[in-house]
Design an enzyme around this catalytic site. Sequence first.
Site, PDB file in Angstrom:
ATOM      1  CB  THR A 189      -0.910  -0.006   1.252  1.00  0.00           C
ATOM      2  OG1 THR A 189      -1.666  -1.211   1.238  1.00  0.00           O
ATOM      3  CG2 THR A 189      -1.845   1.176   1.268  1.00  0.00           C
ATOM      4  CG  ASP A 223      -1.662  -7.327  -1.755  1.00  0.00           C
ATOM      5  OD1 ASP A 223      -2.592  -6.515  -1.697  1.00  0.00           O
ATOM      6  OD2 ASP A 223      -1.349  -8.086  -0.810  1.00  0.00           O
ATOM      7  CB  SER A 272      -1.612 -11.370  -0.014  1.00  0.00           C
ATOM      8  OG  SER A 272      -2.034 -10.324   0.796  1.00  0.00           O
ATOM      9  CG  ASP A 285      -2.012  -8.015   4.064  1.00  0.00           C
ATOM     10  OD1 ASP A 285      -2.302  -7.343   5.081  1.00  0.00           O
ATOM     11  OD2 ASP A 285      -2.693  -7.998   3.032  1.00  0.00           O
TER      12      ASP A 285
HETATM   13  N1  ASN Z   1      -2.533  -5.835   1.154  1.00  0.00           N
HETATM   14  C1  ASN Z   1      -1.476  -4.901   1.406  1.00  0.00           C
HETATM   15  C2  ASN Z   1      -0.161  -5.673   1.293  1.00  0.00           C
HETATM   16  O1  ASN Z   1       0.202  -6.385   2.180  1.00  0.00           O
HETATM   17  C3  ASN Z   1      -1.656  -4.296   2.763  1.00  0.00           C
HETATM   18  C4  ASN Z   1      -0.765  -3.122   3.057  1.00  0.00           C
HETATM   19  O2  ASN Z   1       0.303  -2.973   2.533  1.00  0.00           O
HETATM   20  N2  ASN Z   1      -1.181  -2.252   3.945  1.00  0.00           N
HETATM   21  O3  ASN Z   1       0.484  -5.579   0.288  1.00  0.00           O
END
Ligand code: ASN
Length: 669
Positions: A87, A157, A159, A190
Amino acid sequence: MDKSEILNGIVNTTILHSDYKQTNGYSKNVITNGTHEKKNVESTVTNDLYSNKSANTYHNFSRSRCDSITLDDDKESKILVIYTGGTIGMMRNNDDVLVPTPNSFERKIKQDPHLYDAAYAQKKYGPAMNSSPLVLPKVKGFRRIIYSIYQYNELLDSSNMSIKDWKQIAEDIWQAYELYDGFVVLHGTDTLAYTASALSFMFENLGKTVIITGAQLPVFDLRTDGNDNFVNSLLIAGNYNIPEVTIFFHNKLLRGNRTVKIDSENFDAFDSPNVPPLAIAGIEINVSFRQIYRPKTIEKFSVHLSLNEHVSLLRIFPNITADTVRTFLQPPIEGVVLQTYGAGNLPCNREDIMAEVKKATDRGVMILNCSQCSKGSVNSVYQTGHILNQVGVISGNDITPEAALAKLSYVLSKDDWDFNTKRMMLGRNLRGEMGGGKSEQPNTLAEWDLVDAVARTLHVSSPHELNVLGAVLFPAMLSNAIVRSDLTKLDELKGFGADFSAQNSDGRTGLHLACALGNLKVVRYLLLNGSSVHIKDRFDRTPIIDAVENDHIEVIKLLRRCGAHLNSHPKYIGQQLCNAAAKGNINRLESYATAGADIATLSDINGRTALHTAALLNHEDVIDYLIDNQFADGEILDLMSVSPIEIARRKGHTNILEKLMNLSKYINK
Ligand code: ASN
């Protein structure tokens, strides 16, 4: 910036650390900045370095450093930022949806006066180009941060990240290790704790600060945690030697392999429940130096890249069936993190489960026990936990599940460790990931009594003031013991929790002093007790410079074994080499060579090498030394396009001329 530019950048700086990819060629480095073109050489940089990715940006510090001949006013630190996704760097599209936007991050940073000091950058590096580094605005009391962003082609991302991505980050930091003072990895939140845990094990004998950070909101949003996280990470990485993989989030610097993500909505998203933060960023940045986990070996930084993928997590729950457990522990699984209740308990009335666990450990599956509670550790106080030890399960103490998984993956992939060694290593604290390490519980007796006594006299009473006083007194006590080569006293100070990387008010450590004095025994002792070879003093000198400028060759060799490298301005070193050649000081040339300086190509601000100077002043013994050690290139040109051969010819130094001509014939054959 294309690949050849990247390699150019690396090569230019490699002149200061020629052993990273040494060749056996006549001369070790290629200089391709337009001034010097050396022939008959083999590049020191293998072409696979950056071949498997396309770097959108990977700035060329060395070139700008070489071009800029004025030495810096502001003390600077160079940081490599690896932008993997998450993010923090995302932008909002027209529908207000967050998306990773390739090639925009750096452009946007250059438009943000809080992240980019355009005036300083222009003054120092000329008009902004793709290849010029970024400059953080000056923050009072801190070194100026010069940073480069290396953005991955595919922004992920977190994940979607896996072992392959951890390896990529590890490899990139390894390859850029000597070019930068510290590293910041921008990462999604994440799986950030998994990446931090994995890197902490993959990095062996890490000597520099590595911080992974991210954000809950993008750095360019008006309301964001990203800005604070990013700026503080840069400042910490560039100003403190914290040789661990850490996580910076919401004003806290946490040990990576102790950290878990605890909140998916709030800015305070991470915590290390079993250990306090390593640093807290308030009005000041307060670092708990005595908490820092430092390597205590005489070995260089390296990266272990082959992780075992056959590891998994099994969380026990009240009605779990023996079938589930059996299926879970089947090959190809080689290692399992068993998440048990409370202090490490499994239902001891479930003999069927116990039998499955025992069968697996008998087959050689490594099972590491850790608690489902985020705080506290597993132990054998209850019968329910004690039984697990009897069936071969290893206690993970207070390790997090993320770190336990990474540790299994790391330990199981160590081919040079046999079965018993692997079991032993799993139960041992390797990187500060679990309790039991002595370093976490320093003694606080007699030496602190001394601090207390001084404190009373000065009417100092708050814990903070007491710590400040300790930070002043301990380096002085260390220095005293070092000057007297008193290893017994050093041992005592160690027992009382002295930080052997502590800096005095000039930023100098005990190791700086010991290197200047040249006592090999003391230097070895300090290195084996956590002294850092990378800490710069107020004058930008690392300990190896003290050893070099006092010609303590054996000390230099020892420091090199520990990963020390020169990081002074190349022109400064070039000037020192010319001075040494002018004075006929062969010892000094040898000291610099031992420290990794490429004597053949480093030049002063006029582009003159040691050989130019020796040829000019007719120092035949220096010329002999340079030729014998393959540090001589008679055809290398200075800024006036004059070679050492030409100088010898014009000055009528016939002996030297003959030697250099013979050398050239030999090389060009
Ligand atoms: N879904 C994002 C990630 O882990 C969450 C974040 O960065 N705040 O890439």
